[in-house]
Write an enzyme that holds these catalytic residues in place. Structure first.
Site, PDB file in Angstrom:
ATOM      1  N   GLU A  38      44.202  44.198  45.422  1.00 48.42           N
ATOM      2  CA  GLU A  38      43.367  43.127  45.994  1.00 48.42           C
ATOM      3  C   GLU A  38      44.234  42.248  46.919  1.00 48.42           C
ATOM      4  OE1 GLU A  38      42.288  40.495  42.803  1.00 48.42           O
ATOM      5  OE2 GLU A  38      40.740  39.459  43.969  1.00 48.42           O
ATOM      6  N   LYS A 109      33.719  41.194  47.008  1.00 51.63           N
ATOM      7  CA  LYS A 109      33.797  40.891  45.563  1.00 51.63           C
ATOM      8  C   LYS A 109      32.630  39.996  45.131  1.00 51.63           C
ATOM      9  CE  LYS A 109      37.341  39.230  42.279  1.00 51.63           C
ATOM     10  NZ  LYS A 109      38.707  38.679  42.222  1.00 51.63           N
ATOM     11  N   CYS A 142      38.966  43.594  41.023  1.00 51.89           N
ATOM     12  CA  CYS A 142      39.589  42.793  39.970  1.00 51.89           C
ATOM     13  C   CYS A 142      38.609  42.231  38.943  1.00 51.89           C
ATOM     14  CB  CYS A 142      40.463  41.703  40.607  1.00 51.89           C
ATOM     15  SG  CYS A 142      41.761  41.147  39.465  1.00 51.89           S
TER      16      CYS A 142
HETATM   17  C1  ACM Z   1      41.209  38.322  39.777  1.00 55.85           C
HETATM   18  O1  ACM Z   1      40.014  38.557  39.910  1.00 55.85           O
HETATM   19  N1  ACM Z   1      42.037  38.347  40.803  1.00 55.85           N
HETATM   20  C2  ACM Z   1      41.764  38.022  38.457  1.00 55.85           C
END
Ligand code: ACM
Length: 267
Positions: A38, A109, A142
């Site tokens: 990420e 995301k 993530c």
């Molecule tokens: C995250 O979502 N970077 C912990």
């Protein structure tokens, strides 16, 4: 397909250096698909929206996508990489997928973690499955790991492999991915980062490394150290990910009871 990840420590704010490291490592590995962490071109711990805006780029128009596409072309592979996206007035924590023929798509995301909520807008689009020479690959990022719903959506859309670019600071995801693999009978590849960041007087964030790939039976078939750069590559067997049978009566997707779940309005 041979799929893998590159676990490393991006340098905060130095997109050129991070992309140079990515080029060097990906030029020397034999894989059809490589997954990067990420926010791997910018680093993670932004101190203000202005700082995030300065480092974010348009997708697909920005320099990082151009360089990642060049790397994909030069090395004949697909790449999934987390980068900060700017679109109009909004910023997104996004992962792109590119290949030898250019830009393929992106995922924004959906579930933002901690201070990401201060700079990024959460994605509103469903995660998608991309067909890479017959292997179906979905992308999440993530903290999405803690929401089984999005994994299920990708499994129902036919994903063989779910790629999870990550900057994990909690230690739970890597083990939990065995369950996501078992309950959906898919491969899951967590491409986490290493190192730590302590910027602008904030608490130090230490990233948990330990990237791994789990297979549709929940076996850990690749596993990295918590604190060292690493590359792992495995073979993806789509016969395994497309066999959803548990026994002659039960299947992980077909045995679900959406008619019953629909009676519960909060889901
Ligand atoms: C995250 O979502 N970077 C912990």
């Amino acid at each position: 397909m041979k799929a893998g990840y590159y676990q490393f420590t991006p340098e905060f704010g130095d997109r050129k250096k991070n992309l140079a490291a990515i080029r060097e490592k990906l030029s020397n590995c034999r894989a059809d698909l490589m997954i990067l962490p990420e926010l791997c071109t910018t680093g993670y711990q932004f101190c203000s929206t202005e700082e995030a805006r300065d480092l974010a780029e348009e997708i697909p128009g920005g320099d990082s996508v151009r360089e990642l596409t060049d790397i994909a072309y030069d090395n004949g592979k697909y790449i999934i990489a987390g980068i900060a996206e700017s679109d109009g007035g909004s910023l997104y924590n996004t992962a792109v997928i590119v290949g030898p023929e250019g830009y393929i798509g992106k995922y924004r995301k959906i579930h933002l973690f901690y201070e990401e909520n201060l700079w990024f807008t959460p994605g509103d689009d469903l995660p998608q499955v991309f067909d890479l020479d017959g292997v179906k690959v979905g992308i999440l990022i993530c903290f999405d790991w803690i929401f089984p719903e999005v994994f299920r959506i990708l499994a129902l859309e036919g994903a063989d492999l779910i790629a999870l670019p990550a900057n994990l600071v909690l230690p739970y995801c890597q083990d939990a991915m065995r369950t996501r693999s078992i309950e959906n009978k898919v491969y899951v590849a967590v491409a986490n980062r290493t190192g730590s960041e302590e910027r602008g007087g904030k608490d130090r964030l230490t990233f948990t490394g330990a990237s791994r790939i789990t297979d549709p039976k929940g076996n850990v078939i690749a596993s990295s150290p918590v604190d060292a750069e690493d590359i792992r590559i495995v073979e993806i067997d789509i016969e395994l990910s497309r066999n959803k049978e548990i026994n002659e009566y039960n299947r992980v997707l077909a045995s679900r009871r959406p008619d019953v779940y629909a009676k519960y309005p909060k889901l």
